[in-house]
Write a protein that holds these residues in place. Sequence first.
Motif, mmCIF file in Angstrom:
data_model
loop_
_atom_site.group_PDB
_atom_site.id
_atom_site.type_symbol
_atom_site.label_atom_id
_atom_site.label_comp_id
_atom_site.label_asym_id
_atom_site.label_seq_id
_atom_site.Cartn_x
_atom_site.Cartn_y
_atom_site.Cartn_z
ATOM 1 N N ASP A 1 0.837 -1.199 0.000
ATOM 2 C CA ASP A 1 0.000 0.000 0.000
ATOM 3 C C ASP A 1 0.874 1.252 0.000
ATOM 4 N N VAL A 2 0.413 2.282 -0.665
ATOM 5 C CA VAL A 2 1.174 3.524 -0.778
ATOM 6 C C VAL A 2 1.370 4.194 0.586
ATOM 7 N N VAL A 3 0.404 4.084 1.483
ATOM 8 C CA VAL A 3 0.552 4.691 2.817
ATOM 9 C C VAL A 3 1.624 3.948 3.615
ATOM 10 N N ASP A 4 1.628 2.624 3.526
ATOM 11 C CA ASP A 4 2.680 1.853 4.196
ATOM 12 C C ASP A 4 4.055 2.263 3.670
ATOM 13 N N THR A 5 4.150 2.432 2.364
ATOM 14 C CA THR A 5 5.413 2.839 1.747
ATOM 15 C C THR A 5 5.832 4.229 2.220
ATOM 16 N N ALA A 6 4.890 5.153 2.251
ATOM 17 C CA ALA A 6 5.196 6.516 2.705
ATOM 18 C C ALA A 6 5.654 6.514 4.162
ATOM 19 N N ARG A 7 4.990 5.730 4.978
ATOM 20 C CA ARG A 7 5.387 5.648 6.390
ATOM 21 C C ARG A 7 6.805 5.105 6.529
ATOM 22 N N LEU A 8 7.135 4.100 5.745
ATOM 23 C CA LEU A 8 8.490 3.540 5.811
ATOM 24 C C LEU A 8 9.533 4.538 5.321
ATOM 25 N N HIS A 9 9.183 5.351 4.333
ATOM 26 C CA HIS A 9 10.107 6.403 3.899
ATOM 27 C C HIS A 9 10.349 7.397 5.037
ATOM 28 N N ALA A 10 9.285 7.788 5.728
ATOM 29 C CA ALA A 10 9.429 8.721 6.853
ATOM 30 C C ALA A 10 10.263 8.097 7.974
ATOM 31 N N ILE A 11 10.011 6.831 8.262
ATOM 32 C CA ILE A 11 10.784 6.134 9.295
ATOM 33 C C ILE A 11 12.262 6.101 8.911
ATOM 34 N N ALA A 12 12.541 5.753 7.665
ATOM 35 C CA ALA A 12 13.937 5.676 7.216
ATOM 36 C C ALA A 12 14.631 7.031 7.321
ATOM 37 N N LEU A 13 13.878 8.091 7.125
ATOM 38 C CA LEU A 13 14.449 9.437 7.173
ATOM 39 C C LEU A 13 14.648 9.939 8.601
ATOM 40 N N PHE A 14 13.692 9.659 9.488
ATOM 41 C CA PHE A 14 13.706 10.286 10.810
ATOM 42 C C PHE A 14 14.014 9.365 11.990
ATOM 43 N N CYS A 15 13.900 8.078 11.827
ATOM 44 C CA CYS A 15 14.090 7.160 12.954
ATOM 45 C C CYS A 15 15.587 6.936 13.207
ATOM 46 N N PRO A 16 16.055 7.231 14.409
ATOM 47 C CA PRO A 16 17.495 7.106 14.693
ATOM 48 C C PRO A 16 18.015 5.664 14.677
ATOM 49 N N THR A 17 17.130 4.676 14.786
ATOM 50 C CA THR A 17 17.600 3.283 14.770
ATOM 51 C C THR A 17 17.778 2.735 13.354
ATOM 52 N N VAL A 18 17.363 3.505 12.364
ATOM 53 C CA VAL A 18 17.522 3.078 10.968
ATOM 54 C C VAL A 18 18.723 3.826 10.390
ATOM 55 N N ARG A 19 19.793 3.099 10.186
ATOM 56 C CA ARG A 19 21.031 3.702 9.686
ATOM 57 C C ARG A 19 21.601 2.860 8.553
#
Length: 108
Positions: A10-28
């Motif tokens: 789903d496009v919303v799931d994808t958008a959320r994962l993009h935001a997580i990848a950008l802002f979540c400190p545990t994703v490096r």
Amino acid sequence: MAILSAWFVDVVDTARLHAIALFCPTVRSERVFAAASPFVWEEVIQILRKIQPDNQSIPEPPRDERMTVGEVIPVARAAKLLAENFGQLGWTTMETCLEGGIKKDSAK
């Protein structure tokens, strides 16, 4: 010639994962794989007919179609990130996605 299956997300799931990848400190420095489920066109057509039973323009599914994809192992990380950051338990289903898109479009 056989028609092979693909993966849906789903496009919303994808958008959320993009935001997580950008802002979540545990994703490096990692790839976050978004793949909710494999599908074949017959499944899509069944869902569309369920959502719009009077729609006569929905075509017949392809005849020579088969599920051919394996498991996307890294997808568990993405599902975990969605749960931790958005409280989302599991992926948005194809039916929910299609229904939402059709209802939004018909409201115009």
